[in-house]
Design an enzyme around this catalytic site. Structure first.
Site, PDB file in Angstrom:
ATOM      1  N   ARG A 170       0.871  -1.259  -0.007  1.00  0.00           N
ATOM      2  CA  ARG A 170       0.000   0.027  -0.195  1.00  0.00           C
ATOM      3  C   ARG A 170       1.060   1.185   0.057  1.00  0.00           C
ATOM      4  O   ARG A 170       0.208   2.375  -0.234  1.00  0.00           O
ATOM      5  CB  ARG A 170      -0.882   0.058   1.176  1.00  0.00           C
ATOM      6  CG  ARG A 170      -2.362  -0.785   0.891  1.00  0.00           C
ATOM      7  CD  ARG A 170      -2.831  -1.280   2.340  1.00  0.00           C
ATOM      8  NE  ARG A 170      -3.387  -0.055   2.687  1.00  0.00           N
ATOM      9  CZ  ARG A 170      -3.646  -0.039   4.109  1.00  0.00           C
ATOM     10  NH1 ARG A 170      -3.297  -1.102   4.932  1.00  0.00           N
ATOM     11  NH2 ARG A 170      -3.948   1.016   4.900  1.00  0.00           N
ATOM     12  N   LYS A 217      31.404  29.889   2.498  1.00  0.00           N
ATOM     13  CA  LYS A 217      31.833  28.473   2.348  1.00  0.00           C
ATOM     14  C   LYS A 217      33.328  28.350   2.881  1.00  0.00           C
ATOM     15  O   LYS A 217      34.186  29.197   2.517  1.00  0.00           O
ATOM     16  CB  LYS A 217      31.750  28.205   0.920  1.00  0.00           C
ATOM     17  CG  LYS A 217      31.980  26.557   0.857  1.00  0.00           C
ATOM     18  CD  LYS A 217      32.731  26.240  -0.290  1.00  0.00           C
ATOM     19  CE  LYS A 217      34.275  26.281  -0.265  1.00  0.00           C
ATOM     20  NZ  LYS A 217      34.903  25.960  -1.259  1.00  0.00           N
TER      21      LYS A 217
END
Ligand code: UD1
Ligand code: CA
Length: 457
Positions: A14, A352
């Site tokens: 299901r 970064k």
């Protein structure tokens, strides 16, 4: 010796998915990983996962966990048959304490405290985790005698009309003495409505052998909810997020709306932390005292210092931020960003693998990559560190008290000395000396007597 057997061979039809059911995520990690986390809190001597449908993918997903054993169940002939496949792997000592606990891979949230209570409820026979439900349809029923003792479990499909009236159900989770369990499993048959070998039939055999079966109940009803469909998965996700939110509220965290809060990992908060709506926390996040997180932020694997404020729509991943900093709105801190105390990182600034020293500011539209920025540096709007030459990454160093004018490109490797000033629009290709103005800019000129062209008729 404590064994834990986790049943995870079922198809999960299901779910309408190619992914094996137990690998579907709840709060960002596979359901089976939740079961394992709770199982490990009991310090078992052995964990056996029974796999069948999608066995290779399930094994591959947990291949790096050496404390796991796998048993293959193909085809699947029921829960009793599933535990039989694990029987050869179960460890036995020679004490009364030898036990095997059976869990389901698609019932991910049974808490360790509940499982411990179940283990404690067991005497010499079995103990089953039961619940009383207003609508018990579909579940196995707990049949008790007139003394209130558990005598057996009957599956819904095999139950009589009278038994259908029983509201106490089997959650499926049980614990049994290991040696006896092996014996009982060898005695069960598949002579029932589903033609399956039911694990639940061992309950009746325990009673027959004079070993009483005790019952325990979960602390909360969501603990024993299983996932058979995407709808149930989504509902359980909400249940669990609600529970996590509740725990944080109880610790003194402000969640402006606990229904709009998602935690996919762990969140450790100091005192008086404030979290606005729509935030997602992933991995391991620590927020120190007084941290404020604005609406719609994503924070993953980060440590944020006391008094720091993160404004709306910021994205922070594998970053460290010290105390009293100001981040966002719309800031992006990528892996290796290390932001100093009282620093400011404003809108559309991406950082970064760089440190930004104490009190330094990059308030608007900048890219800072592979850079060491000292203290009290001002980085103007539009500044870009050109850290990548198309092949390699290079470092930029900006020393304390430097002032970087707007729209500057720093072509790495390059260094800006202490207290240096870069004029707006500079393309810096050589080191800028300390304390001086460096500028690269073509001379401005004015063309005398120039007239604008006129539109041709
Ligand atoms: C089972 C119980 C029932 C209980 C219900 C709770 C039995 C016979 N019945 O019924 O009393 O009320 O759980 O949800 O135990 N599985 C295997 N191999 C198999 C069959 C099942 O690994 O051959 C796994 C499934 O993947 C699942 C779990 O066992 O994780 C339970 O199976 P499921 O088919 O959902 O059991 P129910 O019939 O619902
Ligand atoms: Ca089920």
């Amino acid at each position: 010796m404590l064994n834990i057997v986790i049943l995870a061979a079922g198809l999960g039809k299901r779910m309408q998915s190619d992914l094996p059911k137990v690998l579907h995520p709840l709060a960002g990690k596979p359901m089976l990983a939740h079961v394992l986390d709770n199982a490990r809190k009991l310090n078992p001597d052995r964990i056996v996962v029974v796999v069948g449908h999608g066995a290779d993918r399930v094994k591959a997903a947990f291949a790096n966990q050496p404390d796991l054993q796998f048993a293959l169940q193909v085809p699947q002939h029921g829960t009793g048959h599933a535990v039989q496949q694990a029987a050869a792997l179960l460890l036995e000592g020679d004490t009364q304490q030898d036990a095997t606990l059976v869990l389901y891979g698609d019932v991910p949230l049974v808490q360790a405290e509940t499982l411990q209570r179940l283990l404690d409820a067991r005497n010499q026979g079995m103990a089953v985790l039961t619940e009383t439900l207003p609508d018990p349809t579909g579940y196995g029923r707990i049949v008790r005698n007139d003394k209130g003792e558990v005598v057996r479990i009957v599956e819904h499909k095999d139950a009589s009309t009278a038994e259908h009236g029983i509201n106490e159900v089997n959650t499926g989770i049980l614990v049994a003495p290991t040696g006896k369990l092996k014996d009982w499993l060898s005695r069960i048959n598949n002579d029932n409505a589903q033609g399956e070998y039911y694990l639940t039939d061992t309950v009746g055999l325990s009673v027959q052998d004079g070993l009483p079966v005790h019952a325990a109940q979960p602390s909360a009803s969501w603990e024993t909810l299983g996932v058979n469909s995407r709808v149930q998965q989504a509902q359980l996700e909400r249940n669990w997020q609600g529970e996590q939110a509740r725990r944080l509220l109880e610790q003194g965290v402000t969640l402006v709306d606990p229904a709009r809060f998602d935690l996919r990992g762990s969140l450790v908060c100091g005192r008086d932390v404030f979290i606005d709506v729509g935030c997602v926390f992933e991995g391991r996040v620590e927020l120190a005292d007084g941290v404020r997180i604005g609406p719609h932020c994503v924070v993953k694997d980060a440590v944020i210092g006391a008094g720091t404020q993160v404004d709306a729509f910021s994205h922070i991943q594998e970053a460290t931020i010290a105390d009293d900093a100001r981040i966002g709105p719309y800031a992006r801190l990528r892996p290796g960003a290390d932001i100093g105390s009282q620093a400011h990182v404003g809108n559309f600034v991406e950082i970064k693998k760089s440190t930004l020293g104490q009190g330094s500011k990059a308030n608007h539209l900048a890219y800072i990559g592979d850079t060491q920025v000292g203290a009290r540096v001002n980085i103007g709007a539009g500044t870009i560190t050109c850290n990548y030459d198309g092949v390699n990454k290079h470092q930029t160093i900006i020393e304390d008290d430097a002032f970087i004018g707007s729209d500057t490109q720093l072509v790495a490797p390059v260094k800006v000395g202490r207290g240096a000033t870069l004029g707006a629009g500079t393309t810096l290709t050589k080191d800028a000396p300390a304390g001086q103005l460096t500028i690269s800019r073509s001379q401005q000129k004015t063309i005398e007597g120039w007239v604008r062209p006129v539109k041709k008729s």
